[in-house]
Design an enzyme around this catalytic site. Structure first.
Site: not given
Ligand code: HXC
Length: 511
Positions: A401-402, A167-168
């Site tokens: 040009g290069a 994401g961001g």
């Molecule tokens: C809170 C999160 C989290 C998140 C993971 N966890 N991502 N908690 N916020 N964004 C937690 C899970 O619930 C889990 O908790 C633990 O971290 C480990 O995650 P898993 O999924 O078991 O790990 P894994 O299988 O290795 O997968 C990793 C992952 C997946 C691919 C990153 O966790 C995932 O898809 N997370 C969400 C990604 C996402 O969509 N993020 C937001 C992006 S948008 P427990 O308690 O079960 O251990 C963004 C906007 C930013 O970031 C904007 C900036 C301008």
């Protein structure tokens, strides 16, 4: 006192995580946040700060335990004996997700790096914005982006992607000077589920934004490593070429390689027949100290080679056409690659050595539609803007040009050289004869013989380094074997260069 000390130890040991947490990382083929720091820093020099920071609103956490430290290890230590600040995300704490306090910790070390004048390194391994902390998390990202922009060009900023970066969250790395990725890491704006939902297309994490994709296709990543250990060692190597701030000179290393060493092998490496390809990395290897060249963007825009090396101990940035790929022509990607590298060298006081063997631009609709005009201009701007010493060596072709765009006298190139076989002209002899003498050739009794005669005449009159040397547009024609010696002498006299621009808020570099 003992009770207090024990309480502190207990809290810190919770922050450090358990052996099970470390195993979870190892099972994914990755190291833990702290193991990574052991590799990055000189042994025993890392000092952690903000170990005991916790999220402000425990209620957000919905019973899920955060740990003291809030999922990111921050602090400072020594790399090759020089201070560096770091933030290393801990994927075992809520997936390394970024909440308000996690972001505050990162911004704090970034500001310290800026204030005390040391590089900042972010080790990314995070699920992105911590969902439970909502806008507090997004606001944290915005503060990090702002800190990245403020520090840009003042201290080196390096992002190392060792797990997810989604994401961001990708935009902090994109704002930094260098991005490192491992084969086991990925970055994307929109994940596979979004692509599937919106575009009805199936893609894996690796296909969408794996380390290899960003190193070869998008150019987002400057360095690709097979694993965490190799990657962090490469970061240490890169730091050996960079100063701590824009006010400092890059580190000087006592050389062992003889500055007067002749390089007769250059006469073999570069074929005189200008249609024959060769690998410019062999030319670089022959000229620089101990043949050591740290290539940046090795897999992307391979028709332009850029990277760091040393000449008699001084760090230099090398920009070179690569005749082995697309005949060394300049295209959009090559121009962007060179422009970014030149600006990075200029920001950090690293002299630029340009090795030219370029037939011109890559022709075609694809390039014109993609904006080669706008993107090619970036490289001109970067060369013109750069006030560091700019040396250049034409090893074979320098056309059109290069010629003007790559460190020429017009762009205030300092000391410029060519080998005696150099072809410096508006265009190649065949093309020139076709334009200038079409009528004469077609009306001749033997058009082929006429064309051959005119081509030979053009080559003899124009297509050599001596016209350019006669105008002082290059400073000398040198024997290939003297290249190292001549470039070192030119470098050492130009190291004291002082050049300033007219004061302005900022220029409007083409984007
Ligand atoms: C809170 C999160 C989290 C998140 C993971 N966890 N991502 N908690 N916020 N964004 C937690 C899970 O619930 C889990 O908790 C633990 O971290 C480990 O995650 P898993 O999924 O078991 O790990 P894994 O299988 O290795 O997968 C990793 C992952 C997946 C691919 C990153 O966790 C995932 O898809 N997370 C969400 C990604 C996402 O969509 N993020 C937001 C992006 S948008 P427990 O308690 O079960 O251990 C963004 C906007 C930013 O970031 C904007 C900036 C301008």
């Amino acid at each position: 006192m003992e009770t207090h000390v024990n309480e502190l130890r207990k809290r810190k040991s919770i922050a450090a995580g358990s052996a099970k947490d470390v195993e979870r990382q190892h099972a994914k083929g990755r190291l833990s946040a702290r193991e990574r720091l052991d590799i990055l820093f000189d042994p025993g020099t890392f000092e952690e700060i903000d170990t005991l920071v916790t999220p402000r609103y425990e209620s957000y956490l919905d019973g899920r335990a955060s740990r003291p430290g809030d999922g990111v290890v921050t602090g400072f230590g020594l790399v090759n004996g020089r201070h560096v600040f770091v933030a290393s995300q801990d994927a075992t704490v809520m997936g390394g997700s970024l909440g308000e306090m996690h972001a505050n910790k990162i911004v704090k070390v970034m500001q310290m790096a800026l204030k005390y004048g040391a590089p900042f390194i972010a080790l990314n391994d995070s699920g992105g914005a911590r969902i439970q902390e909502g806008v507090d998390s997004l606001a944290g990202y915005a503060r990090i982006f702002d800190a990245n922009c403020e520090a840009s060009g003042v201290i080196p900023q390096i992002s190392v992607i060792l797990g997810p970066c989604a994401g961001g969250a990708v935009y902090s790395p994109a704002l930094t000077d260098f991005v490192f990725m491992t084969e086991n890491s990925y970055m994307f704006i929109t994940g596979p589920e979004v692509v599937r939902a919106v575009m009805q297309e199936q893609v894996s994490f690796e296909e969408l934004g794996g380390g290899l994709i960003h190193s070869r296709e998008s150019g987002v990543s400057h360095f690709l490593s097979k694993d965490d250990t190799e990657c962090l060692q490469l970061v240490r190597e890169l730091l050996s070429y960079l100063p701590s701030t824009n006010q400092d000179d890059p580190p000087y290393l006592q050389p062992v390689d003889d500055p007067d060493r002749r390089c007769p092998e250059l006469e073999r490496i570069v074929p005189v027949d200008s249609h024959k390809p060769y690998d410019v990395r062999e030319v670089i290897g022959s000229i620089v100290d101990d043949g050591r060249f740290l290539e940046v963007h090795q897999l992307w825009a391979e028709n332009m080679v850029v990277g760091f090396a040393r000449l008699n101990g001084w760090a230099v940035g090398i920009v070179a056409n690569q005749p082995k790929v697309l005949a060394g022509t300049i295209d959009i990607k090559a121009s962007i690659k060179a422009a970014h590298f030149i600006r990075t060298c200029d920001a950090f006081n690293i002299p630029i050595i340009t090795l030219q063997d370029v037939p011109g631009f890559l022709p075609g609709k694809h390039q014109e539609y993609g904006g080669i005009i706008r993107n090619g201009a970036r490289m001109i701007y970067a060369y013109s803007e750069a006030t560091v010493p700019k040396l250049m060596l034409i090893t074979r072709k320098s056309y059109g040009g290069a010629y003007c765009m790559m460190s020429s006298k017009g762009l205030r190139g300092d000391l410029l050289y060519a080998w005696p076989n150099a072809e410096i002209a508006v265009m190649g002899a065949e093309g020139a004869v076709n334009v200038l003498f079409r009528k004469e050739v077609t009306s001749a009794p033997d058009p082929n013989a006429m064309r051959a005669e005119l081509v030979a005449d053009y080559e003899q009159k124009f297509n050599n380094p001596y016209v350019c040397a006669a105008r002082g547009l290059i400073d000398d024609v040198i024997e290939p074997r003297d290249s190292r010696r001549v470039l070192i002498r030119a470098l050492e006299v130009t190291l004291s260069k002082r050049e300033r621009h007219i004061p302005k808020k900022h220029g409007l570099s083409p984007m």
